[in-house]
Design an enzyme around this catalytic site. Structure first.
Site, short mmCIF file in Angstrom:
data_model
loop_
_atom_site.label_atom_id
_atom_site.label_comp_id
_atom_site.label_asym_id
_atom_site.label_seq_id
_atom_site.Cartn_x
_atom_site.Cartn_y
_atom_site.Cartn_z
N CYS A 94 10.01 11.76 -23.83
CA CYS A 94 9.39 11.03 -24.94
C CYS A 94 10.35 9.98 -25.45
O CYS A 94 11.19 10.24 -26.30
CB CYS A 94 9.02 11.98 -26.07
SG CYS A 94 8.18 11.16 -27.44
N GLU A 134 2.88 17.25 -20.76
CA GLU A 134 3.59 18.13 -21.70
C GLU A 134 4.74 17.37 -22.33
O GLU A 134 5.37 16.52 -21.71
CB GLU A 134 4.10 19.37 -20.95
CG GLU A 134 4.84 20.37 -21.80
CD GLU A 134 6.35 20.38 -21.53
OE1 GLU A 134 7.01 21.32 -21.98
OE2 GLU A 134 6.84 19.44 -20.88
N ARG A 186 8.54 28.73 -27.61
CA ARG A 186 8.71 27.42 -26.98
C ARG A 186 7.46 26.57 -27.26
O ARG A 186 6.62 26.34 -26.40
CB ARG A 186 8.93 27.58 -25.47
CG ARG A 186 9.39 26.30 -24.77
CD ARG A 186 9.64 26.53 -23.30
NE ARG A 186 10.22 25.37 -22.66
CZ ARG A 186 11.51 25.05 -22.68
NH1 ARG A 186 12.37 25.83 -23.33
NH2 ARG A 186 11.97 23.97 -22.07
N ARG A 188 5.25 23.62 -27.48
CA ARG A 188 5.19 22.34 -26.79
C ARG A 188 3.82 21.72 -26.98
O ARG A 188 2.82 22.42 -27.20
CB ARG A 188 5.48 22.51 -25.29
CG ARG A 188 6.92 22.85 -24.97
CD ARG A 188 7.87 21.73 -25.36
NE ARG A 188 9.23 21.96 -24.93
CZ ARG A 188 10.16 22.58 -25.66
NH1 ARG A 188 9.84 23.06 -26.85
NH2 ARG A 188 11.39 22.71 -25.22
#
Length: 479
Positions: A94, A134, A186, A188
């Site tokens: 990102c 993702e 986690r 995401r």
């Protein structure tokens, strides 16, 4: 439904193959992979492509060779050199999106790696039917939700892909073990889309809710039901090499903080817990001294930020209340490195540190509940099991949903012999990777929800796949 139903997939920013594992388990067949990191690409090749080369009589249509391609930038600019696949997956980095002018569509994504994905989606000859992306949780956070994420959604729609206004935010610890879940927090962001043409994708009536979120799950499961030892499962200590054991200096730090916190906990009122803010030896001083420090900084024209003022005041109050205990430990704490003089308790009610999961972080030592672990990260911050040892690379791979036959190795080009890589590289790859179970679950849910708009052969493959990806991943992949 026939077990031979299949679809092809392209794996961008492939790492060591988390998406490959998920899509293979869902009935997919590999068509392409791209990964710029040579070590990760070699591990991907060793586990996923080497068996295909050995078993394949001929290559799939449109595939020149079983190999991991390199930099996606070079493969998409100035022209697209990626073959067609039914499904395109990728955990793209990102990068900041340009805000100059807020131009519409693909031009606004130029300079980011999402732009390279968009180039593939824009090519009719290679355009996939389904997209599975993702990214980090922060992509849907307040800083990026109305800029970066909105730009991605708008670009997908302008390219003819139906997608939700909000991302799917998910974590493997919210998923039961029998559906591929793992005891790892986690969270995401998953962005899923399928090609329907702009007449449908730009129609406001086709705007969907996210396929899954951290609330309102469709199964009965509580994260408190995890048992790390049994559900991961942890390796037996007797089978773990000594190199994963804690060093004497680390044990001393843990034992010192454990003794201090145990005495502090004994003095708390019924129902009162250890502080949730980080406690810091370097900030342990009387409240009056902390106020003098804050005032002096302001008078010097260099005021302390408000958040740090609050931090200093809380630590000063904590020190005054427990001064009798803290002062006895001061000589030992003073000998610790700066990053080990700060401690953050996030383990609920007090318990011995030997019964927690810990991290030695650059910002200090952190203790968590023992039933599931914090997110793996791409630096040496490996979870510590109480006062015993660090998680092993095998256990890290299990946390990411990779099967036990998966090897952190590469095949020698000369001899074909497996060559293990360093633990540091393995931990980094697991910290960068996508969780197999989480990716598998959101992909299957998405295909099932939109089955009337997704090609029948993709739906058939998903229908034929097990609810738990571990079932299909029990054996190494072969054609």
């Amino acid at each position: 439904m026939s077990s031979t139903a299949t679809f092809t997939f392209a794996d961008l920013f492939a790492g060591v193959g988390g998406f490959h594992a998920a899509l293979h388990a869902a009935g997919g067949t590999w068509a392409f992979a791209s990964e710029i990191d040579r070590a990760a690409a070699a591990v991907y090749d060793h586990n996923w492509l080497r068996p295909l080369r050995e078993a394949a009589a001929e290559l799939p249509a449109g595939v020149d060779r079983f190999a991991v391609s390199g930099d996606i930038v070079e493969l998409t600019d100035p022209s697209v050199a990626v073959p067609h696949a039914d499904v395109l997956a990728g955990g793209f980095p990102c990068q900041p999106f340009s805000k100059s002018g807020f131009q519409r569509g693909m031009d606004e994504t130029r300079g980011t790696l999402f732009w390279n994905i968009a180039r593939i989606l824009a090519e009719p000859a290679v355009r996939p039917s389904v997209v599975l992306l993702e990214n980090v949780r922060n992509l849907a956070g307040p800083r990026h939700r109305d800029t970066t994420f909105r730009t991605i959604v708008r670009t997908l729609r302008e390219l003819g892909y139906r997608t939700a206004d909000a991302p799917a935010v998910f974590s493997p610890h919210l998923l039961p073990r029998e559906l591929g879940g793992r005891p790892q927090v986690r969270e995401r962001v998953f962005i899923l889309a399928h090609h329907v043409g702009t007449d449908v994708s730009m129609d406001p009536s086709t705007r969907d809710d996210p396929i899954v979120s951290t609330r309102g799950l469709a199964f009965d499961w509580s994260k408190e039901r995890w048992d790390l030892a049994a559900d991961l499962p942890l390796q037996l200590d007797a089978e773990v090499p000594d190199k994963y054991s804690l060093e004497s200096a680390e044990l001393k730090m843990i034992q010192t903080w454990d003794s201090l916190l145990t005495e502090v906990a004994a003095s708390l009122e019924p129902g009162e817990r250890l502080p949730g803010f980080p406690i810091w030896y370097d900030a342990f001083k009387p409240v009056a001294d902390a106020e003098d420090e804050i005032e002096a900084a302001a008078l010097m024209g260099d005021p302390i930020p408000r958040w740090k003022q609050d931090f200093l005041r809380k630590n000063a109050a904590f020190y005054e209340r427990h001064r009798g205990v803290i002062d006895r430990f001061a000589p030992i704490l003073d000998s610790f490195p700066p990053s080990r003089r700060k401690f953050e308790w996030q383990a609920g009610e007090h318990r011995p540190l030997g019964d927690t999961i810990m991290h030695f972080r650059p910002s200090g030592i952190r203790a968590k509940r023992p039933d599931y672990v914090p997110a793996l990260v791409a630096i040496t911050q490996t979870s510590i099991l109480g006062e015993r040892r660090r998680l092993t690379p095998r256990e890290a791979a299990r946390l990411q949903g990779l099967p036990d036959w998966f090897e952190f190795s590469q095949s020698s080009p000369d001899t074909g012999v497996s060559v293990p890589q360093t633990d540091a590289a393995s931990y980094k790859q697991m910290g960068n990777g996508v969780n197999v179970g989480a990716a598998y679950y959101v992909f299957r849910e998405y295909v099932n929800r939109h089955r009337h708009e997704i090609p029948a052969h993709i739906v058939a493959a998903v229908d034929a796949s097990p609810t738990n990806p571990d079932v299909r991943l029990a054996r190494p992949v072969t054609r």
